[in-house]
Write a protein that holds these residues in place. Structure first.
Motif, PDB file in Angstrom:
ATOM      1  N   ARG A 228       0.830  -1.213   0.000  1.00 52.86           N
ATOM      2  CA  ARG A 228       0.000   0.000   0.000  1.00 52.86           C
ATOM      3  C   ARG A 228       0.860   1.258   0.000  1.00 52.86           C
ATOM      4  N   ALA A 229       1.969   1.241   0.748  1.00 52.30           N
ATOM      5  CA  ALA A 229       2.868   2.406   0.777  1.00 52.30           C
ATOM      6  C   ALA A 229       3.479   2.650  -0.597  1.00 52.30           C
ATOM      7  N   ILE A 230       3.861   1.595  -1.274  1.00 55.74           N
ATOM      8  CA  ILE A 230       4.461   1.733  -2.601  1.00 55.74           C
ATOM      9  C   ILE A 230       3.435   2.278  -3.591  1.00 55.74           C
ATOM     10  N   ILE A 231       2.249   1.695  -3.594  1.00 57.07           N
ATOM     11  CA  ILE A 231       1.193   2.112  -4.522  1.00 57.07           C
ATOM     12  C   ILE A 231       0.795   3.577  -4.295  1.00 57.07           C
ATOM     13  N   LYS A 232       0.849   4.028  -3.056  1.00 59.55           N
ATOM     14  CA  LYS A 232       0.449   5.402  -2.737  1.00 59.55           C
ATOM     15  C   LYS A 232       1.591   6.409  -2.856  1.00 59.55           C
ATOM     16  N   ASP A 233       2.801   5.939  -3.174  1.00 56.03           N
ATOM     17  CA  ASP A 233       3.952   6.840  -3.277  1.00 56.03           C
ATOM     18  C   ASP A 233       3.674   7.919  -4.332  1.00 56.03           C
ATOM     19  N   PRO A 234       3.674   9.191  -3.934  1.00 49.45           N
ATOM     20  CA  PRO A 234       3.363  10.262  -4.889  1.00 49.45           C
ATOM     21  C   PRO A 234       4.411  10.433  -5.987  1.00 49.45           C
ATOM     22  N   ASP A 235       5.603   9.898  -5.803  1.00 51.21           N
ATOM     23  CA  ASP A 235       6.662  10.012  -6.813  1.00 51.21           C
ATOM     24  C   ASP A 235       6.598   8.908  -7.876  1.00 51.21           C
ATOM     25  N   LEU A 236       5.661   7.974  -7.696  1.00 55.40           N
ATOM     26  CA  LEU A 236       5.532   6.855  -8.625  1.00 55.40           C
ATOM     27  C   LEU A 236       4.647   7.261  -9.805  1.00 55.40           C
ATOM     28  N   PRO A 237       5.165   7.188 -11.032  1.00 54.96           N
ATOM     29  CA  PRO A 237       4.321   7.515 -12.191  1.00 54.96           C
ATOM     30  C   PRO A 237       3.175   6.502 -12.316  1.00 54.96           C
ATOM     31  N   GLN A 238       2.095   6.929 -12.910  1.00 51.33           N
ATOM     32  CA  GLN A 238       0.913   6.072 -13.008  1.00 51.33           C
ATOM     33  C   GLN A 238       1.195   4.778 -13.763  1.00 51.33           C
ATOM     34  N   HIS A 239       1.988   4.819 -14.829  1.00 51.35           N
ATOM     35  CA  HIS A 239       2.238   3.579 -15.570  1.00 51.35           C
ATOM     36  C   HIS A 239       2.972   2.550 -14.713  1.00 51.35           C
ATOM     37  N   VAL A 240       3.871   2.991 -13.846  1.00 50.69           N
ATOM     38  CA  VAL A 240       4.584   2.066 -12.965  1.00 50.69           C
ATOM     39  C   VAL A 240       3.621   1.523 -11.907  1.00 50.69           C
ATOM     40  N   ARG A 241       2.774   2.380 -11.395  1.00 56.80           N
ATOM     41  CA  ARG A 241       1.768   1.965 -10.406  1.00 56.80           C
ATOM     42  C   ARG A 241       0.863   0.876 -10.991  1.00 56.80           C
ATOM     43  N   VAL A 242       0.397   1.073 -12.225  1.00 52.74           N
ATOM     44  CA  VAL A 242      -0.476   0.091 -12.866  1.00 52.74           C
ATOM     45  C   VAL A 242       0.288  -1.205 -13.138  1.00 52.74           C
TER      46      VAL A 242
ATOM     47  N   GLN B  66      15.144   1.002 -11.503  1.00 53.21           N
ATOM     48  CA  GLN B  66      16.147   1.879 -10.889  1.00 53.21           C
ATOM     49  C   GLN B  66      15.571   3.246 -10.523  1.00 53.21           C
ATOM     50  N   ASP B  67      14.788   3.816 -11.430  1.00 48.44           N
ATOM     51  CA  ASP B  67      14.279   5.175 -11.224  1.00 48.44           C
ATOM     52  C   ASP B  67      13.091   5.260 -10.273  1.00 48.44           C
ATOM     53  N   TYR B  68      12.289   4.180 -10.207  1.00 49.14           N
ATOM     54  CA  TYR B  68      11.044   4.273  -9.440  1.00 49.14           C
ATOM     55  C   TYR B  68      10.850   3.198  -8.367  1.00 49.14           C
ATOM     56  N   LEU B  69      11.102   1.925  -8.722  1.00 46.31           N
ATOM     57  CA  LEU B  69      10.858   0.859  -7.734  1.00 46.31           C
ATOM     58  C   LEU B  69      11.812   0.938  -6.556  1.00 46.31           C
ATOM     59  N   VAL B  70      13.099   1.061  -6.833  1.00 49.86           N
ATOM     60  CA  VAL B  70      14.084   1.084  -5.750  1.00 49.86           C
ATOM     61  C   VAL B  70      13.810   2.247  -4.782  1.00 49.86           C
ATOM     62  N   PRO B  71      13.614   3.488  -5.284  1.00 45.74           N
ATOM     63  CA  PRO B  71      13.314   4.580  -4.348  1.00 45.74           C
ATOM     64  C   PRO B  71      11.999   4.379  -3.576  1.00 45.74           C
ATOM     65  N   ALA B  72      10.957   3.905  -4.254  1.00 47.35           N
ATOM     66  CA  ALA B  72       9.672   3.663  -3.576  1.00 47.35           C
ATOM     67  C   ALA B  72       9.820   2.562  -2.532  1.00 47.35           C
ATOM     68  N   GLY B  73      10.596   1.525  -2.881  1.00 45.02           N
ATOM     69  CA  GLY B  73      10.826   0.428  -1.947  1.00 45.02           C
ATOM     70  C   GLY B  73      11.567   0.891  -0.705  1.00 45.02           C
ATOM     71  N   LYS B  74      12.577   1.735  -0.887  1.00 48.98           N
ATOM     72  CA  LYS B  74      13.335   2.245   0.267  1.00 48.98           C
ATOM     73  C   LYS B  74      12.424   3.006   1.226  1.00 48.98           C
TER      74      LYS B  74
END
Length: 169
Positions: free
Chosen positions: A31-45, A139-147
């Motif tokens: 839920r934290a990853i999905i709600k990350d405001p820095d995550l672009p919509q295509h990555v979220r989907v 590298q650009d989105y998953l790793v930062p959101a995961g951290k």
């Protein structure tokens, strides 16, 4: 007496050894990853597709809008995309027609409405007219959101492992 298998004595140079540990996401982390405001919509989907049906990133990137049948509530896995290469799925067993959960269908319909399709790809990059590159997205989105969610090095396969663990339960 038992004899040792001689194959066990052979060491193959360059043999791949699992270096990365398998990460199972908790519901809170997901839920934290999905709600990350820095995550672009295509990555979220893409993450939601991975969690709902357990696909590899290459199979998610290989999806075309013609693979989705909302009437039959199914999604066909027919190809994979790795970097610039469009190919068959990793294994013959991966080529399949899967049930499309109504929640995932709604997510995909909303995604289709919000973005103009690029060359028929569900996750097409408007700049290249091809699917995105999984490594760059990671590298650009998953790793930062995961951290931010407490995961040291989040990767695409972590969603697949989490899906499989949930299905096993």
């Amino acid at each position: 007496s038992l004899q040792r298998n001689p194959v066990g004595l052979i060491q193959v140079k360059g043999k791949r050894v699992r270096v990365r540990t398998i990460t199972m996401l908790t519901g809170k982390q997901y839920r934290a990853i999905i709600k990350d405001p820095d995550l672009p919509q295509h990555v979220r989907v893409m993450i939601q597709v991975a969690m709902y049906i357990g696909l590899r990133a290459s199979e998610i990137l290989g999806l075309k809008w013609t693979d989705i049948d909302y009437k039959k509530q199914s999604i066909k896995i027919q190809r994979s995309v790795v970097d610039k290469d469009v190919d068959e799925t990793k294994t013959p067993e991966s080529t399949a027609e899967l049930s499309l959960h109504p929640e995932l269908a709604a997510i995909l319909k909303a995604w289709r409405k919000s973005e103009e399709p690029v060359e028929g790809w569900v996750f097409g990059n408007i700049l290249t007219e091809r699917p995105f590159w999984r490594g760059t997205l990671q590298q650009d989105y998953l790793v930062p959101a995961g951290k931010k969610a407490g995961i040291v090095s989040l990767g695409w396969h972590d969603f697949r492992h989490t899906y499989r663990a949930m299905m096993g339960e």
